[in-house]
Scaffold this motif. Structure first.
Motif, PDB file in Angstrom:
ATOM      1  N   GLN A  11       9.478 -15.686  17.496  1.00  0.00           N
ATOM      2  CA  GLN A  11      10.840 -15.153  17.460  1.00  0.00           C
ATOM      3  C   GLN A  11      11.034 -14.132  18.575  1.00  0.00           C
ATOM      4  OE1 GLN A  11      11.729 -13.473  13.585  1.00  0.00           O
ATOM      5  NE2 GLN A  11      10.131 -14.742  12.683  1.00  0.00           N
ATOM      6  N   ALA A  12      12.173 -14.207  19.270  1.00  0.00           N
ATOM      7  CA  ALA A  12      12.515 -13.153  20.218  1.00  0.00           C
ATOM      8  C   ALA A  12      12.639 -11.856  19.426  1.00  0.00           C
ATOM      9  CB  ALA A  12      13.822 -13.490  20.926  1.00  0.00           C
ATOM     10  N   ARG A  13      12.212 -10.754  20.036  1.00  0.00           N
ATOM     11  CA  ARG A  13      12.311  -9.475  19.318  1.00  0.00           C
ATOM     12  C   ARG A  13      12.369  -8.302  20.273  1.00  0.00           C
ATOM     13  NH1 ARG A  13       9.471  -9.131  15.013  1.00  0.00           N
ATOM     14  NH2 ARG A  13       8.869 -11.310  14.936  1.00  0.00           N
ATOM     15  N   GLN A  14      12.790  -7.197  19.734  1.00  0.00           N
ATOM     16  CA  GLN A  14      12.884  -5.934  20.445  1.00  0.00           C
ATOM     17  C   GLN A  14      11.653  -5.112  20.072  1.00  0.00           C
ATOM     18  OE1 GLN A  14      15.687  -5.477  22.328  1.00  0.00           O
ATOM     19  NE2 GLN A  14      15.092  -3.481  23.102  1.00  0.00           N
ATOM     20  N   CYS A  15      10.902  -4.669  21.070  1.00  0.00           N
ATOM     21  CA  CYS A  15       9.746  -3.788  20.848  1.00  0.00           C
ATOM     22  C   CYS A  15      10.091  -2.452  21.490  1.00  0.00           C
ATOM     23  CB  CYS A  15       8.487  -4.384  21.458  1.00  0.00           C
ATOM     24  SG  CYS A  15       7.999  -5.987  20.772  1.00  0.00           S
ATOM     25  N   GLY A  16      10.590  -1.533  20.678  1.00  0.00           N
ATOM     26  CA  GLY A  16      11.093  -0.287  21.240  1.00  0.00           C
ATOM     27  C   GLY A  16      12.304  -0.586  22.101  1.00  0.00           C
ATOM     28  N   LYS A  17      12.262  -0.186  23.362  1.00  0.00           N
ATOM     29  CA  LYS A  17      13.384  -0.420  24.276  1.00  0.00           C
ATOM     30  C   LYS A  17      13.243  -1.716  25.064  1.00  0.00           C
ATOM     31  CE  LYS A  17      14.373   4.455  24.764  1.00  0.00           C
ATOM     32  NZ  LYS A  17      14.543   5.587  25.653  1.00  0.00           N
ATOM     33  N   GLN A  18      12.141  -2.429  24.859  1.00  0.00           N
ATOM     34  CA  GLN A  18      11.878  -3.647  25.633  1.00  0.00           C
ATOM     35  C   GLN A  18      12.159  -4.893  24.796  1.00  0.00           C
ATOM     36  OE1 GLN A  18       7.975  -3.589  27.358  1.00  0.00           O
ATOM     37  NE2 GLN A  18       8.326  -5.419  28.572  1.00  0.00           N
ATOM     38  N   SER A  19      12.901  -5.821  25.391  1.00  0.00           N
ATOM     39  CA  SER A  19      13.210  -7.094  24.734  1.00  0.00           C
ATOM     40  C   SER A  19      12.196  -8.144  25.153  1.00  0.00           C
ATOM     41  CB  SER A  19      14.603  -7.580  25.122  1.00  0.00           C
ATOM     42  OG  SER A  19      15.578  -6.690  24.658  1.00  0.00           O
ATOM     43  N   PHE A  20      11.826  -8.982  24.214  1.00  0.00           N
ATOM     44  CA  PHE A  20      10.893 -10.075  24.486  1.00  0.00           C
ATOM     45  C   PHE A  20      11.490 -11.381  24.015  1.00  0.00           C
ATOM     46  CE2 PHE A  20       8.069  -6.498  24.613  1.00  0.00           C
ATOM     47  CZ  PHE A  20       7.093  -6.850  25.528  1.00  0.00           C
ATOM     48  N   ASN A  21      11.356 -12.424  24.841  1.00  0.00           N
ATOM     49  CA  ASN A  21      11.646 -13.775  24.397  1.00  0.00           C
ATOM     50  C   ASN A  21      10.515 -14.203  23.472  1.00  0.00           C
ATOM     51  OD1 ASN A  21      13.960 -14.078  26.017  1.00  0.00           O
ATOM     52  ND2 ASN A  21      12.691 -14.590  27.790  1.00  0.00           N
ATOM     53  N   ALA A  22      10.728 -15.274  22.754  1.00  0.00           N
ATOM     54  CA  ALA A  22       9.650 -15.828  21.945  1.00  0.00           C
ATOM     55  C   ALA A  22       8.466 -16.120  22.868  1.00  0.00           C
ATOM     56  CB  ALA A  22      10.115 -17.101  21.250  1.00  0.00           C
ATOM     57  N   ALA A  23       7.271 -15.910  22.355  1.00  0.00           N
ATOM     58  CA  ALA A  23       6.056 -16.112  23.144  1.00  0.00           C
ATOM     59  C   ALA A  23       5.328 -17.366  22.661  1.00  0.00           C
ATOM     60  CB  ALA A  23       5.148 -14.896  23.019  1.00  0.00           C
ATOM     61  N   SER A  24       4.550 -17.937  23.535  1.00  0.00           N
ATOM     62  CA  SER A  24       3.753 -19.114  23.191  1.00  0.00           C
ATOM     63  C   SER A  24       2.749 -18.761  22.096  1.00  0.00           C
ATOM     64  CB  SER A  24       2.979 -19.606  24.412  1.00  0.00           C
ATOM     65  OG  SER A  24       3.861 -19.915  25.457  1.00  0.00           O
ATOM     66  N   PRO A  25       2.398 -19.732  21.248  1.00  0.00           N
ATOM     67  CA  PRO A  25       1.419 -19.452  20.202  1.00  0.00           C
ATOM     68  C   PRO A  25       0.033 -19.152  20.784  1.00  0.00           C
ATOM     69  CG  PRO A  25       2.046 -21.775  20.183  1.00  0.00           C
ATOM     70  CD  PRO A  25       2.897 -21.099  21.202  1.00  0.00           C
TER      71      PRO A  25
END
Length: 133
Positions: A11-25
């Motif tokens: 799942q795409a998510r926000q880690c603090g102020k940084q946004s992340f796209n979904a990551a590979s398993p």
């Protein structure tokens, strides 16, 4: 543990102020698990909580000691949680740990748990993340 981590990475998510796209398993790595177990055991036996081992070693050194030839390596640690789900959830909710968890540079992981009822935190969790050379 691997399924729960991959569910979080999916799942795409926000880690603090940084946004992340979904990551590979991630895939499971026995050498990274051995590195994680050694550090969890060391923290539990010696009643401390740190990314630096009692002997001064780092996550990279611990991975290398387990014959893991790494290109990149990282680590999440947690204490006090009675289940793997609780430890993983705490990492998702912590910006720095979340960034490690969502880092698409990592392709493999190992995770371990150690208990010591005489230690301050009782439960010690270590996730070692890496990508081989």
């Amino acid at each position: 543990m691997l399924a729960r981590v991959n569910e979080a990475r999916n799942q795409a998510r926000q880690c603090g102020k940084q946004s992340f796209n979904a990551a590979s398993p991630l895939t499971w790595s026995c050498p990274l698990t051995a590195a994680a177990q050694a550090h969890a055991d060391d923290m539990a036996e010696n009643d401390y909580f740190s990314h630096t081992g009692q002997d001064g070693n780092s996550v990279g050194e611990r991975a290398t000691q387990q014959s893991y030839a790494w290109r990149t390596v990282g680590e999440n640690i947690a204490v006090g949680h009675t289940t793997a789900d609780a430890a993983i959830e705490s990492w998702i909710n912590s910006p720095g740990h979340c960034r490690n968890l969502m880092n698409d540079d990592f392709t493999e992981m190992g995770m371990a748990h150690a208990d010591n009822t005489d230690a301050r935190f009782t439960h010690y969790w270590v996730q070692t993340l890496g990508a081989p050379r």
